[in-house]
Write an enzyme that holds these catalytic residues in place. Sequence first.
Site, short mmCIF file in Angstrom:
data_model
loop_
_atom_site.label_atom_id
_atom_site.label_comp_id
_atom_site.label_asym_id
_atom_site.label_seq_id
_atom_site.Cartn_x
_atom_site.Cartn_y
_atom_site.Cartn_z
NE ARG A 47 -2.09 1.05 0.45
CZ ARG A 47 -1.45 1.44 -0.65
NH1 ARG A 47 -0.74 2.53 -0.63
NH2 ARG A 47 -1.50 0.73 -1.76
NE ARG A 64 5.87 6.66 -4.49
CZ ARG A 64 5.38 5.96 -3.48
NH1 ARG A 64 4.96 6.56 -2.39
NH2 ARG A 64 5.27 4.64 -3.55
CE LYS A 123 1.96 4.18 -9.31
NZ LYS A 123 1.68 3.38 -8.11
CG ASN A 124 -0.75 1.07 -9.82
OD1 ASN A 124 0.38 1.34 -9.39
ND2 ASN A 124 -1.83 1.72 -9.44
CB CYS A 126 0.04 4.24 3.55
SG CYS A 126 -0.21 4.92 1.91
CG ASP A 175 -5.30 4.62 -7.46
OD1 ASP A 175 -4.74 3.66 -7.99
OD2 ASP A 175 -5.42 4.76 -6.23
C1 EPZ Z 1 -3.33 -1.06 -5.41
O1 EPZ Z 1 -2.85 -1.02 -4.06
C2 EPZ Z 1 -2.72 0.15 -6.11
N1 EPZ Z 1 -1.28 0.09 -6.04
C3 EPZ Z 1 -3.21 1.43 -5.44
O2 EPZ Z 1 -2.74 2.54 -6.21
C4 EPZ Z 1 -4.72 1.46 -5.48
O3 EPZ Z 1 -5.18 2.58 -4.77
C5 EPZ Z 1 -5.29 0.19 -4.82
O4 EPZ Z 1 -4.75 -0.98 -5.45
C6 EPZ Z 1 -6.81 0.11 -4.93
O5 EPZ Z 1 -7.22 0.18 -6.24
C7 EPZ Z 1 -0.61 -0.68 -6.94
O6 EPZ Z 1 -1.17 -1.37 -7.76
C8 EPZ Z 1 0.88 -0.64 -6.88
P1 EPZ Z 1 -5.59 -3.10 -2.11
P2 EPZ Z 1 -3.06 -2.27 -3.07
O7 EPZ Z 1 -4.82 -4.18 -1.43
O8 EPZ Z 1 -3.07 -3.53 -3.84
C9 EPZ Z 1 -7.69 -3.35 2.14
C10 EPZ Z 1 -1.63 4.56 -6.69
O9 EPZ Z 1 -2.03 5.70 -6.43
N2 EPZ Z 1 -6.81 -4.52 2.34
O10 EPZ Z 1 -6.41 -3.46 -3.28
O11 EPZ Z 1 -2.09 -2.10 -1.97
C11 EPZ Z 1 -6.90 -2.05 2.05
O12 EPZ Z 1 -6.63 -1.51 3.30
C12 EPZ Z 1 -1.81 3.45 -5.62
O13 EPZ Z 1 -1.13 4.24 -7.76
C13 EPZ Z 1 -7.01 -5.34 3.45
O14 EPZ Z 1 -7.90 -5.09 4.27
O15 EPZ Z 1 -4.54 -1.97 -2.52
C14 EPZ Z 1 -7.82 -1.19 1.20
O16 EPZ Z 1 -8.79 -0.61 2.02
C15 EPZ Z 1 -2.21 3.99 -4.30
N3 EPZ Z 1 -6.18 -6.40 3.62
C16 EPZ Z 1 -8.46 -2.20 0.26
O17 EPZ Z 1 -8.32 -3.47 0.86
C17 EPZ Z 1 -5.20 -6.72 2.71
O18 EPZ Z 1 -4.47 -7.70 2.89
C18 EPZ Z 1 -7.86 -2.24 -1.15
O19 EPZ Z 1 -6.47 -2.34 -1.02
C19 EPZ Z 1 -5.02 -5.89 1.59
C20 EPZ Z 1 -5.85 -4.79 1.43
#
Ligand code: EPZ
Length: 420
Positions: A121, A399, A22-23, A116, A307
């Site tokens: 996020r 999902r 999915k990701n 969320c 995850d």
């Molecule tokens: C991806 O989300 C995945 N989703 C998530 O999987 C996964 O949990 C996450 O990466 C971490 O591995 C998809 O790929 C669709 P991040 P993403 O931006 O990219 C902080 C699932 O269950 N952050 O890497 O949205 C954020 O708050 C989903 O399949 C900032 O501070 O996650 C978090 O603490 C859930 N500023 C950390 O970084 C930003 O601009 C990692 O978030 C962006 C993120």
Amino acid sequence: MDTLVINGGQRLRGTVRISGSKNACLPIMAAAMLAEGPSTLHRVPALADIKAMAGLLGELGLRSDWQDDTLTLTVEDETPSHARYDLVRKMRASISVLGPLLAKRGRARVAMPGGCAIGARPIDLHLRGLEALGAQIELESGDIVATAGRLRGAEVYLGGPFGSSVLGTANIMSAATLAEGTTVIECAACEPELTDLADYLNAMGARVTGAGTPHVVIEGVEHLTGCEHTVIPDRIEAGTFMCAAAITNGEVHIDRVRLDHMMAVVDRLRAVGVIVEKADGGASVSSSRRLHAVETTTQPYPGFPTDLQAQLMALVCLADGNSVITEKVFPDRFMHVAELARMGAQIHKEGPTAIVTGCRRLVGAPVMASDLRASAALVLAGLAAGGQTIVNRVYHLDRGYERIEEKLVALGAEITRVST
Ligand code: EPZ
């Protein structure tokens, strides 16, 4: 709203085939708008999030043609550039259209993703990166409004308080493919899904090097041409089925899994006492009767994935001793704790750390899913528990897991979906 009814206590046996990731699919589908001509993607899983992305891309002028798990995306109209709140609030990964819209159409209006269940996020890293490439960005009534002439290559540092951002890296990488000059991303996320995205972009004529490492270089090109691409297997689905085999003391062959994407996961499972071995293009998973307590900290790839935190927690609820699980990516990602406690689990949470005192047995109960991976953990607990478990709000599960109850029934589980 569907529920899942699980009669626990069956040992899982047999073979399960892992679906496409999915990701990996979501940012690849968004990047299809960068191309001239159609992109054909193979092993696209039939998931609610994938359908939501196809719906969003439909509003942005891309036609979707499905043939089983093959999806062809064709750009038919390049005038739309608005990703509405109604769509974005249902799926945060919609933010992945921001970079491709800016790079290809020079304008984008994307609703800011809201709250969320798994915690804060923000998207500041995405915006910081796109501004570095020359975009003007404003917030207007909850929408990100971005405009740009041709983007310009730049040096972008993507380090945040919790490490890098997966979708942030995807947005900048995709956008930079059509920028003028060279972009260097420092502190890029290294997830295998991003390497898959880079492989897709390069197959369309992009020049991305270093994907999968913190240092990614993208030399901009004039245009990209649609291509054919097979999506990598879903390592999180694979990890979930590994935990399902272990929590039921089962013996399962996991077909179509990339163990090289799962080193940290396999390491922790082996520490719990799960036997994971390479076998016939996949992996065989079984568990010794006694599960051991472990310490685990979630981290960005190649560390242990957030995850799979909830699923591992469900597993160690039945281990001997106290396990310590620290959530370093989404520190508030513990909605499953109270629901597991309803099934007799003994979990003490302190800030981003949970101490799980193993118990001999879980008991079936009605429980409430709150997010995708928490719902998977409740299903695992239900498979091991004595008696009946009813998991409510399984739309969360749909999902990210393709036909999960069918796959589990094929392994011998007693699980039924009830539509209410
Ligand atoms: C991806 O989300 C995945 N989703 C998530 O999987 C996964 O949990 C996450 O990466 C971490 O591995 C998809 O790929 C669709 P991040 P993403 O931006 O990219 C902080 C699932 O269950 N952050 O890497 O949205 C954020 O708050 C989903 O399949 C900032 O501070 O996650 C978090 O603490 C859930 N500023 C950390 O970084 C930003 O601009 C990692 O978030 C962006 C993120």
